[in-house]
Design an enzyme around this catalytic site. Structure first.
Site: not given
Ligand code: NAP
Length: 488
Positions: A142, A234
């Protein structure tokens, strides 16, 4: 049994903070299949060794009891691999297909822990590379889209390449032991069912309060806000768990059908309602835990003129026979007075007073979700009274609590939310995942609020960090003659 778990976004915040620690716990408890490969995927150029070292750094930071010993980590590290890959490049999916062919695993899980804007392209490319086999399951994090149209677009594309029972839309609240206990409370015990209705319940309050700010996720949050980040998913899932009719069995669709009916029964908004029954706020500088903290607009990654809400309080109603007229108050925000997620069910007072009870006190059931996990039942009892009071005909009552602490009762070593959900994906259990029609109904309900705010120049109301949000949230509930549970 063999498993390939492909973690797209394998270097991101979610993988780092939640998924890798949860996978390690599953490994430690022997819950992963014997031949498991966890393949982290991102555009970074990392070797397997470098990825393992990165994840070791993470696992060395978790609570002591959950931290691996060096030998344990070495065994876990043998499962970890890394694949450099750009989700927008078809050729990269062919390389992934080549890697998956090496093991021909019985079960393949593709966890899309990336920005939702990559979901459709990723699913299309998975199909084009022949990776949507019957043993493939795809997990979508989400928020799925940012409004009804984008949510539908993602769901339509995903459904073109995968069957519904291969799609695991995650709302990690559903994996929390406390939320599963809410289902157990309602549907495993007959005690409360006769009371669970408009005749006995005066109002229900759902609070999801965080005392921290946007941390390192300012840019993400500024494009999202509390309504999209917490309420649409949520909080509405909690409303469903509270208000749904008992399902005919514990199968995923029986549960989802009942949740869907609740979402469809939410009273639609009119412009006037939104002005009266929805409060949006944004935190200003303040004191949290004795420390001065900056205002939202001064956080890294946030637009200094941002009108994104970091707080929402609203009054929902469910238009059906069980709940007509019972307000469901939802309140969520960042930089509030405490980290505290709880549900408070306020029962109506006894219909005829023969005791002198403290003003307004009635029975209350408090379901603690976070950080505490437990139940409190507030009753009235005849407690200590002085001899003078004992002589009166109508003695006073004192509030007392029955307190059930699930962490003490079951131990704090219970399976955490992400571990539980990951194991369910691996086993193909969909009960705790959200169906597309539920998500669409939830977006349909919140969208008029988003539209109203876009056209309302007044913007969010400021509140000092470390408080319970703007005073308008108390005024909103006071108009119904009620108050938030910490106020009364
Ligand atoms: P993030 O820290 O920005 O991580 C994004 C990841 O995706 C990185 O590993 C990035 O690595 C990779 N990525 C980005 N563009 C890419 C591409 N074109 N090809 C392949 N890999 C790519 O984001 P996040 O906070 O982990 O969140 C991820 C998802 O989970 C989102 O949808 C967010 O809304 C959801 N979410 C996150 C949390 C949280 O606590 N963080 C909680 C609930 C939901 P590179 O840039 O090296 O490619």
């Amino acid at each position: 049994m063999s498993l390939d778990l492909v973690l797209f976004g394998g270097t991101g915040d979610l993988a780092w903070r939640k998924l890798m620690p949860a996978l390690f716990q599953a490994f430690r408890h022997g819950s992963l299949p014997d031949n498991t490969r966890i393949i982290g995927v991102a555009r970074d150029d990392l070797s397997d060794q470098q990825y393992r070292a990165l994840m070791r750094g993470r696992l060395d930071q978790v609570d002591l009891a959950k931290r691996p010993s060096p030998q344990e980590f070495d065994r876990f590290a043998a499962l970890l691999h890394f694949l450099r890959m750009d989700l927008s490049k078809p050729d990269d999916f062919r390389r992934l297909a080549g890697m998956l062919r090496q093991q021909q695993a019985d079960s393949v899980v593709m966890y899309l822990a990336t920005a939702p804007s990559l979901f459709t392209a990723a699913c299309e490319q998975l199909a084009a590379a022949g990776l949507n086999t019957p043993n493939t399951r795809v997990v979508l994090e989400k928020p799925l889209g940012s409004d009804l149209a984008s949510n539908r677009a993602i769901n339509e594309t995903v459904r073109k390449v995968l069957r519904e029972n291969q799609i695991f839309r995650i709302d990690h609240y559903l994996g929390k032991p406390s939320v599963q206990n809410l289902f157990a409370l309602r549907f495993g015990n007959a005690l409360f069912e006769p009371l669970w209705r408009r005749e006995t319940i005066a109002n229900i309050q759902i609070t999801i309060a965080e005392d921290f700010g946007v941390e390192k996720r300012g840019a993400f949050y500024d494009n999202t806000g509390a309504l999209r980040d917490m309420v649409q998913n949520h909080a509405l899932q909690l409303v469903c768990a509270l208000a749904m009719e008992p399902p005919i069995n514990a199968h995923a669709d029986a549960i989802r059908d009942e949740k869907l009916k609740v979402l469809r029964s939410l009273k639609p908004w009119t412009g006037e309602d939104i002005g009266q029954h929805v409060v949006r706020g944004q935190y200003a500088a303040g004191i949290v835990g004795g420390e001065a903290v900056p205002g939202y607009r001064d956080e890294a990654g946030v637009n200094p003129q941002s009108t994104t809400e970091t707080f929402v309080a609203l009054r929902a109603e469910i238009a059906n026979w069980r709940w007509a007229g019972v307000p469901f108050y939802i309140r969520t925000g960042k930089r509030l007075a405490a980290r505290d997620a709880r549900i408070v069910i306020n029962f109506r007072p006894a219909p005829h007073a023969i005791f002198r009870s403290p003003n307004g006190d009635a029975n209350r059931l408090v379901i603690h979700l976070q950080p505490k996990d437990g139940l409190e039942l507030h009753l009235l009892a005849q407690g200590q009274e002085n001899r003078q009071q004992a002589k009166t005909l109508a003695p006073a009552l004192t509030p007392v609590h029955l307190d059930l602490d699930f962490d003490k009762r079951f131990g704090s070593e219970r399976v955490g939310a992400y571990e539980r959900l990951l194991l369910d994906v691996i086993d193909g259990r969909l009960n705790l995942f959200v169906r597309s029609d539920e998500q669409e109904e939830a977006w349909r309900w919140v969208e008029p609020v988003m539209d109203h705010w876009r056209q309302d120049p007044s913007g969010p109301r400021p509140y000092a960090a470390g408080t319970w949000g703007p005073s308008a949230a108390s005024a909103m509930i006071a108009r119904d003659g009620h108050c938030w549970s910490e106020e009364c």
